[in-house]
Write a protein that holds these residues in place. Structure first.
Motif, PDB file in Angstrom:
ATOM      1  N   ILE A  16      16.232 131.286  -0.623  1.00  0.00           N
ATOM      2  CA  ILE A  16      16.419 129.884  -0.255  1.00  0.00           C
ATOM      3  C   ILE A  16      15.058 129.202  -0.127  1.00  0.00           C
ATOM      4  O   ILE A  16      14.040 129.846   0.126  1.00  0.00           O
ATOM      5  CB  ILE A  16      17.218 129.730   1.059  1.00  0.00           C
ATOM      6  N   LEU A  70      24.960 127.807  -0.185  1.00  0.00           N
ATOM      7  CA  LEU A  70      24.487 127.277   1.078  1.00  0.00           C
ATOM      8  C   LEU A  70      25.644 126.768   1.940  1.00  0.00           C
ATOM      9  O   LEU A  70      25.589 126.843   3.166  1.00  0.00           O
ATOM     10  CB  LEU A  70      23.475 126.156   0.825  1.00  0.00           C
ATOM     11  N   ASP A  90      15.480 124.237   2.862  1.00  0.00           N
ATOM     12  CA  ASP A  90      16.798 124.739   3.287  1.00  0.00           C
ATOM     13  C   ASP A  90      16.663 125.593   4.550  1.00  0.00           C
ATOM     14  O   ASP A  90      17.500 125.510   5.459  1.00  0.00           O
ATOM     15  CB  ASP A  90      17.437 125.554   2.178  1.00  0.00           C
ATOM     16  N   GLN A 119      16.224 123.334   7.470  1.00  0.00           N
ATOM     17  CA  GLN A 119      17.496 122.700   7.818  1.00  0.00           C
ATOM     18  C   GLN A 119      18.358 123.637   8.660  1.00  0.00           C
ATOM     19  O   GLN A 119      18.927 123.236   9.687  1.00  0.00           O
ATOM     20  CB  GLN A 119      18.253 122.319   6.545  1.00  0.00           C
ATOM     21  N   PHE A 125      24.955 120.575   2.634  1.00  0.00           N
ATOM     22  CA  PHE A 125      24.420 121.266   1.471  1.00  0.00           C
ATOM     23  C   PHE A 125      25.296 121.073   0.244  1.00  0.00           C
ATOM     24  O   PHE A 125      25.194 121.805  -0.717  1.00  0.00           O
ATOM     25  CB  PHE A 125      24.272 122.774   1.761  1.00  0.00           C
TER      26      PHE A 125
END
Length: 585
Positions: free
Chosen positions: A522, A561, A526, A529, A583
């Motif tokens: 990832i 995700l 991401d 987040q 996502f």
């Protein structure tokens, strides 16, 4: 062995005298053109049974006896006893010898000096033999006799003369260690073997001094303590115990005096400065005996101890230890405050720094042990941090099973906790690198002690805690305890932990690093987040990473995700909802 039920050997014709046998059987007794040791001994054995050692018997075996006397250098009766012992394959008593020969036990004792000479020549040893459910004085062949004779060779006893100090003590240790494990061997035989060993090596300083004593018990006792020194030198186990001495020496007037003199310090070996009582933490232990420094340096200066028991204890102790080499390297991420403390502690516990730090503390009259407490919420990396510290510092872990310490029987839990610390002290003495004593999830044993106790369980817990408090106070090693709860921590424990590290839940930056380390595919955005939207510990993030891996194994594709978002929401207990972090593609 019950000799009536199982005789050594029964001949088909009972007492066999060649002159009394029919001609067709006489051929069986024609003498061979050439004797071997075994064929000659076999003929003697055949004719000896129930012979009562009569004149006819001696006449019937004069030729094999003449051959064996020349080959073996033994007397006639020694050859007969040798043949019987070979056939028996085990120790035989005076009664059993007489039973085979058709003689009384007393008539056999007429030959006791000749039979004892087999022991002094080291062809045989005294050894207890079981008869009618009890042990009686017996005699057995020395190791190697049968093998030599079977190959038609004369038995040559082991070389015991002309030894160096190293060879002398190594041979002594090997002999004593082997016989200590054989309850059927009479210690009197060991004493006589030791005396022969001393007399054969008068050139050695130790033997020279031992020969000045005319008491075999004094001589053997010093050699037993030499063996203890060889096996345990420099360790907590060094020191021959009174219990061992008491079990070896007979209960008679002479040896009772030996016991009394050892206890009160008037034994000749103590008064002459060869041995001393062991000193433990400044206290004299009158039940343990060691060589003095002068004995070690002056009489055994050329000897290097084998430390055989220390090495064996290391092997035995391995089952209590988690080897630092078995710990897999793992990247850990901490908040800044924890990171600094852990790095400082890891550096302190390194093999390069800890010895000098402890030495300086001791010089200042301070305790040199290091007790550390890791506390904080579950999943914040306390246990894994201990493992990684052990791996980085090269220290094995002695991990304590807290639940296993508790016992329903009165007093047993206290004994269990004492045994833990005793074992750890022993490990510190026998391991090349001081291990770490690890109490994981120690909440149950370091919480506040109960006041005004009424229940036995509370009394047991308080007793255990008092023991632990004292042991930490006396600690010379390294103890690390982890706990999730500190609000209930007893103040006495708080004072005894020199280093206390609180593990907070990771902040957003640290959680981002953990997400990236666990889910390497990832992006950084991401990961941030995920870190921002879910207040997870490192353990919870690892759980999610494992679920994703399991799903990959089953389906052959990594979770998206959105699916990771589902894992995160499922990780939250109590049905707490978190909004989707958006996502969707």
């Amino acid at each position: 062995m019950n000799i009536e039920k199982k005789p050594l050997r029964k001949m088909k014709l009972g007492i066999r005298k060649p002159a009394d046998l029919p001609c067709e059987i006489m051929d069986e007794f024609k003498e061979p053109d050439t004797w071997t040791i075994i064929t000659a001994l076999d003929r003697v054995l055949d004719m000896a049974e129930d012979s009562q050692l009569s004149d006819d018997f001696w006449e019937s075996v004069k030729n094999p006896l003449a051959f064996l006397r020349q080959e073996l250098g033994l007397t006639n009766i020694q050859i007969v006893v040798l043949a019987i012992m070979i056939e028996a394959g085990e120790a035989v008593t005076w009664k059993r010898l007489g039973h085979f020969l058709g003689c009384s036990r007393l008539s056999m004792m007429v030959y006791s000096e000749e039979i004892e000479e087999l022991v002094s020549k080291r062809w045989a040893i005294r050894k207890g033999a079981r008869e009618m459910g009890a042990f009686f004085e017996g005699i057995a062949l020395s190791y190697g006799v049968v093998t030599a004779l079977r190959h038609n060779k004369v038995f040559v006893p082991e070389k015991i003369d002309g030894l160096t100090e190293q060879q002398f003590v190594d041979k002594l240790e090997s002999h004593i260690e082997k016989n200590m494990n054989d309850r059927s061997i009479d210690f009197k035989d060991d004493e006589e073997w030791m005396l022969q060993l001393i007399k054969a090596n008068p050139h050695l300083p130790l033997c020279h001094d031992l020969l000045m004593f005319d008491d075999i018990h004094v001589q053997s006792l010093l050699l037993l303590i030499v063996v203890d020194y060889a096996q345990w030198e420099g360790s907590v186990g060094e020191g021959l115990t009174f219990e061992t001495i008491n079990s070896l020496y007979p209960e008679d007037y002479e040896c009772d005096g030996l016991r009394h003199e050892l206890r009160n310090g008037t034994h000749p070996l103590i008064e002459c400065g060869y041995i001393e009582h062991k000193c433990v933490d400044g206290q004299v232990d009158t039940d343990r005996y060691m060589l003095t420094r002068n004995t070690k340096t002056e009489l055994l200066s050329a000897y290097t101890p084998s430390h055989s028991k220390c090495r064996r204890m290391k092997q035995d102790n391995s089952r209590f230890l988690k080897n630092h080499d078995s710990i897999k390297e793992k990247s850990l991420f901490f908040n800044t405050s924890e990171q600094e403390q852990i790095e400082r502690l890891t550096s302190l516990l390194s093999t390069e720094n800890l010895p000098s730090v402890q030495e300086r503390l001791e010089e200042q009259g301070m305790r040199k042990g290091f007790a550390c407490l890791f506390y904080g919420a579950p999943g914040t990396g306390k246990t894994e941090t201990v493992l990684q510290i052990a791996r980085q510092t090269g220290r094995d872990l002695m991990q304590v099973d807290i639940a296993g310490l508790r016992d329903k029987w009165v007093g047993e839990s206290e004994k269990n906790i004492k045994e833990v610390f005793a074992r750890y002290r022993n490990l510190c003495q026998t391991c090349d690198v001081m291990p770490i004593l690890f109490f994981n999830e120690a909440d149950a044993i370091i919480n506040k002690r109960t006041e005004n106790v009424e229940h036995s369980v509370d009394k047991m817990d308080n007793a255990m805690q008092n023991i632990i408090l004292q042991e930490i106070e006396d600690l010379d090693g390294i103890l690390i305890a982890t706990t999730n709860l500190t609000s209930n921590l007893d103040r006495a424990f708080e004072r005894r932990f020199l280093y206390k590290v609180e593990f907070h839940k990771p902040d957003t930056d640290v959680k981002t690093k953990i997400w990236r380390s666990m889910l390497k595919d990832i992006s950084a955005d991401d990961a941030r987040q995920l870190a921002s939207h879910f207040d997870f510990s490192g353990g919870q993030i690892e759980n999610i990473a494992r679920k994703r891996t399991v799903d990959y194994i089953l389906s052959g594709k990594f979770a998206s995700l959105d699916e990771i978002d589902g894992y995160c929401r499922a990780e939250l207990l109590g049905g707490k909802e978190r909004r989707s972090i958006g996502f969707n593609v």
